[in-house]
Motif scaffolding. Sequence first.
Motif, PDB file in Angstrom:
ATOM      1  N   ARG A 252      35.794 -45.363 -49.167  1.00  0.00           N
ATOM      2  CA  ARG A 252      36.366 -44.058 -49.501  1.00  0.00           C
ATOM      3  C   ARG A 252      36.549 -43.216 -48.239  1.00  0.00           C
ATOM      4  N   ASP A 302      40.545 -40.930 -57.903  1.00  0.00           N
ATOM      5  CA  ASP A 302      39.840 -41.379 -56.700  1.00  0.00           C
ATOM      6  C   ASP A 302      39.658 -42.901 -56.730  1.00  0.00           C
ATOM      7  N   ASN A 305      42.894 -44.436 -55.803  1.00  0.00           N
ATOM      8  CA  ASN A 305      43.140 -44.276 -54.369  1.00  0.00           C
ATOM      9  C   ASN A 305      42.508 -45.423 -53.589  1.00  0.00           C
ATOM     10  N   LEU A 438      36.581 -38.694 -44.725  1.00  0.00           N
ATOM     11  CA  LEU A 438      36.984 -38.156 -46.016  1.00  0.00           C
ATOM     12  C   LEU A 438      37.109 -36.630 -45.970  1.00  0.00           C
ATOM     13  N   PHE A 466      43.389 -38.930 -51.249  1.00  0.00           N
ATOM     14  CA  PHE A 466      42.171 -38.251 -50.788  1.00  0.00           C
ATOM     15  C   PHE A 466      42.428 -36.803 -50.378  1.00  0.00           C
TER      16      PHE A 466
END
Length: 479
Positions: A252, A302, A305, A438, A466
Amino acid sequence: MERVLTPKQKALEINLDRSIYGSFAEIGAGQETVRFFYRAGGASGTLAKAMSAYDKDFSDSIYGRENDGRYVTEERLKRMLDHEFRLIEERLDAEQHKGQRFFAYANTVTTIDYAKKYKGHGWVGIKFQIEPGEACSEIILHVRFKENTAHLQQETLGVLGINLIYGAYYYYDNPRKLLDSLYDMMDLDQIEIDMINFSGSRFKYVDNRLMSLHLLRNGMTQAVMFGPDGMNILPASIFYKKHIFALRGSFRPVTNVNIDMLNQGLKMFKNQYNEITAENLEVLFEITLSNLSQEGEIDERDFLNRADILCRLGYNVLISNFSEYYKLVEYFANFTKERTQIGISMGVNNLIAVFNEKYYTDLSGGIMEAFGKLFKRNVNIYLYPYISRETGELLNSNNLKVNDNLKDLYKYFKKNGRIIDVEDFNQSYLKIYSKEILKQIPKCKEGWEDSLPGDIADFIKTKGLFGYDSDKCKYISTE
């Protein structure tokens, strides 16, 4: 609360709808689905044909021979569905059946064996029309039986078939509800649905990865997998006769350190075992369900993503409910042979967590039982180093800290070559932290792009992943 119909009630409702008309082809467990329609009454308005080509030669003469000689496969099911639906269109008079919506239902399964060693599994699917004459839609799923007699498994298969056909016609516009309805009048301990794909004209908007996530979140299965094309795939078919190398993470987003961790560990894994080739090796990224829900409820956007990026990199992705590594290894072992090699690449912090006893309180044997399961098979951990942000010290297997009562256990596995340091790593990558990246992306900080592999930074910008906002960042850059 909506009333749940029994299988007989569902069959009767379909039979009474004169616009629904189709055929049934069931192989391996009898004609368990179609018998509900016979018993409900009024079946003549629904059934064009019901058959079970039980003998392999008969089956091959109808549907053709599979290259691998196997019969309980997705390819076999698709052949059955295509063949049966084509016959409906060819053999039924268009004028006489004007206004009818055709379907072909099929399953190919194997139930529990006499010795009760193999529980049984199967493929189930439906190809159907919602409006007369429209292009077909299709639902295909794979199931694993949990019950201990063939009779019970056959009964369960019949109920599942009814639920699928009913769901296809009455819940096609709500795939999540359709998924949930597959367990009407059944319990989770009867059957596991570990793969499902929606396709065709009515499901163009469905992201099958979200359907996989729904299976996992609702306890219908413990792990799901999808490929670079975004379609769900059956883990058992991917792992069949394969050595496995896996990297777990949050991804992430995925960074250069993730890719270096994977590549360097994989290189050592392949060099260590001569029997590993490109053809018999499966490399995958794995994300745990708990990792997806670290901040509370799972954010599906998310999740997508992360999935989009990993798919773009060309890898298969496993989403599992196995927080502990030993459960992941046990899962792999369900589909592999005794001599299969399993490699896991992980960072120092992950290994420290593996040696934390608090994660094994549910096991009667505690951490010793967990490690017995983790290293029972041919499992090696390839340890990627880490720079301590507090001291600047490079941490690897030689200086990481474990509890005093576990030091001998740690030394044992290290001495026996189960924990191996990755030595050929990129020093500059050790200062990349995904959590910082992030935060930088939505704030339009300069330089975050250099920490990501290939064209992933451009992909994030193009797709607005993001929290990246191109207009906002363009404005900031001109200030």
